[in-house]
Design an enzyme around this catalytic site. Structure first.
Site, short mmCIF file in Angstrom:
data_model
loop_
_atom_site.label_atom_id
_atom_site.label_comp_id
_atom_site.label_asym_id
_atom_site.label_seq_id
_atom_site.Cartn_x
_atom_site.Cartn_y
_atom_site.Cartn_z
N SER A 134 -21.48 47.68 47.70
CA SER A 134 -22.02 47.26 46.40
C SER A 134 -21.06 47.59 45.26
CB SER A 134 -23.39 47.90 46.15
OG SER A 134 -23.32 49.30 46.10
N ASP A 179 -18.65 55.97 43.32
CA ASP A 179 -18.32 54.82 44.16
C ASP A 179 -17.44 53.81 43.41
OD1 ASP A 179 -20.09 56.16 45.72
OD2 ASP A 179 -21.65 54.61 45.70
P1 ADP Z 1 -23.52 50.04 50.38
O1 ADP Z 1 -23.03 50.01 48.98
O2 ADP Z 1 -23.58 51.40 50.95
O3 ADP Z 1 -22.78 49.11 51.28
P2 ADP Z 1 -25.88 48.98 49.15
O4 ADP Z 1 -27.27 48.79 49.64
O5 ADP Z 1 -25.66 49.82 47.96
O6 ADP Z 1 -25.03 49.52 50.39
O7 ADP Z 1 -25.24 47.57 48.87
C1 ADP Z 1 -25.33 46.55 49.82
C2 ADP Z 1 -25.72 45.25 49.11
O8 ADP Z 1 -24.63 44.81 48.28
C3 ADP Z 1 -25.96 44.10 50.06
O9 ADP Z 1 -27.28 44.12 50.52
C4 ADP Z 1 -25.68 42.91 49.16
O10 ADP Z 1 -26.77 42.65 48.31
C5 ADP Z 1 -24.54 43.40 48.30
N1 ADP Z 1 -23.25 43.03 48.89
C6 ADP Z 1 -22.30 43.85 49.35
N2 ADP Z 1 -21.23 43.17 49.83
C7 ADP Z 1 -21.52 41.86 49.65
C8 ADP Z 1 -20.82 40.62 49.91
N3 ADP Z 1 -19.62 40.60 50.48
N4 ADP Z 1 -21.44 39.49 49.58
C9 ADP Z 1 -22.65 39.49 48.98
N5 ADP Z 1 -23.35 40.60 48.72
C10 ADP Z 1 -22.80 41.78 49.03
MG MG Z 2 -24.03 50.92 47.35
#
Ligand code: ADP
Ligand code: MG
Length: 394
Positions: A134, A179
């Site tokens: 994210s 982050d």
């Molecule tokens: P983390 O940051 O630990 O990976 P989070 O729940 O904070 O987990 O963020 C994950 C969310 O960020 C996904 O569910 C999506 O909504 C968004 N996200 C992350 N990477 C992408 C991507 N490449 N394309 C679209 N959305 C993304």
């Molecule tokens: Mg996150």
């Protein structure tokens, strides 16, 4: 996939979606935090490094007021369209909230984009696993907007603040700065020692003495994390209020463990006392761990990582059985210097420092035991610290 293939694929898909023409390419990394967990919003220290895994974007400005977004990771790259100025309309639960939040956060700072754009994202960080996909998505979006629209006053560190504002105030996950900081400011082969209350930071070369950073993905997604995360945050704020009867402090990061011990009875609620204890001791551990690393004492660094895990498990209560097993199994293996949960918690990944000669044994053991107990395979990533968000020259 290698970066070259990723970029080629991104260009091809971009042309299919939006038509041929020039595109600009950008990258922002995810991060792994080595020690200093849940300390960033408590005014303490953190010690993350950026990864070479992250999120890519292919972007082109439009001349009208339409913003069109798609991601190769989401809904078969279906295009989501919005109109300029319309970005405060949150689509609940949609991934587009992250980039929409960034556009909103930038406009709040008077970096308002005059025309729309079209973008295609692709990320190779496992999403929802605590490696900050994210934050990379947010920092990446802030970067390409700055670059495409010539917002020169936006500095590299501002990308982190804009991303944090988006996640905290638009998406509603009340995160600290770590982050987004790591994603924006990362450097190859270095970790970052950041003091979050002053934003002073140092790059430290990661000399790990023939050891590797190994991330183990439990494949448990931290789905409930955001509400629990916000609860931890308010528990800590409430503990600070109790402690203010004795100490002139704004955050738990200002207290030493000794001061905490002298004042802890002021925190009436036992749960809040445990949360505060973690924040104070984890900050102290992080300072000591970095000191140890500077002395090339990675054994002490590893021991502090293990203590960090125990504290996150017992006092901060952000772990889960799968992750506790992965760390316990790791601690028993010769050549594992240290192992702990990393990221916000409630699933996600462990980070371990493992002597090169023991990496295979670790992987085989963890995989076998995990498969036996949980009926699924963990994923392993042996990583090197990577660079912060940047435009990719073509
Ligand atoms: P983390 O940051 O630990 O990976 P989070 O729940 O904070 O987990 O963020 C994950 C969310 O960020 C996904 O569910 C999506 O909504 C968004 N996200 C992350 N990477 C992408 C991507 N490449 N394309 C679209 N959305 C993304
Ligand atoms: Mg996150």
């Amino acid at each position: 996939m290698q970066e070259k293939e990723i970029l080629q694929n991104l260009r091809e898909k971009f042309s299919e979606l939006y038509g041929d023409g020039d595109v600009a390419l950008y990258f922002a990394p995810g991060r792994v935090n080595l020690i200093g967990e849940h300390t960033d919003y408590n005014g303490g220290h953190v010690f993350p490094c950026a990864l070479t895994l992250g999120t890519y974007a292919a972007v082109r400005k439009r001349t009208d007021d339409k913003i069109r977004m798609a991601s190769l990771n989401m809904n078969d790259a279906a295009i989501e369209e919005m109109t300029l100025g319309d970005y405060t309309n949150k689509a609940e639960g949609s991934w587009t909230n992250y980039p929409r939040g960034v556009i909103w956060a930038m406009s709040e700072k008077n970096f308002t984009i005059p025309t729309g754009f079209e973008v295609l994202y692709y990320g190779n960080i496992p999403a929802g696993s605590g490696l900050s996909s994210s934050a990379s998505l947010e920092v990446l979006t802030a970067l390409f907007i700055k670059d495409q629209y010539g917002f020169d006053a936006v500095e590299q560190l501002d990308l982190a603040f804009l991303g944090q504002t988006a996640e905290s105030d638009f998406v509603g996950m009340k995160c600290g700065i770590m982050d987004q900081f790591a994603s924006a400011m990362g450097k190859e082969n270095a970790a970052m020692f950041l003091e979050t209350d002053t934003m002073k930071f140092d790059y430290l070369p990661l000399k790990l003495d023939a050891a590797k950073i190994v991330i183990t993905n439990s494949m448990v997604k931290h789905e409930l994390a955001s509400s629990e995360y916000n609860t931890r945050r308010s528990e800590c704020e409430s503990a600070v209020q109790d402690l203010q009867a004795k100490y002139d402090i704004k955050t738990l990061g200002e207290l030493s463990p000794e001061q905490f011990e002298e004042g802890k009875e002021l925190i009436a609620d036992e749960t809040k006392r445990k949360r505060a204890k973690h924040a104070v001791y984890e900050n102290d551990r992080t300072i000591r761990a970095v000191e140890a690393l500077k002395q090339n004492d990675i054994a002490t660094f590893g021991k502090l990582m293990n203590e960090s895990h125990v504290s996150l498990r017992d006092d901060y209560a952000v772990s889960c059985p799968e992750i506790d097993d992965l760390t316990s199994w790791a601690w028993e293996i010769d050549g594992v210097v240290g192992s702990r949960i990393t990221g916000g918690g409630f699933g996600g990944c462990t980070v371990s420092i493992i002597k090169e000669a023991a990496v295979d044994t670790y992987k085989e053991t963890a995989e076998k035991k995990y498969q036996e107990k949980y009926g699924k395979k963990p994923e392993f990533y042996v990583v090197d610290p990577g660079a912060g968000a940047h435009r990719i020259s073509q």
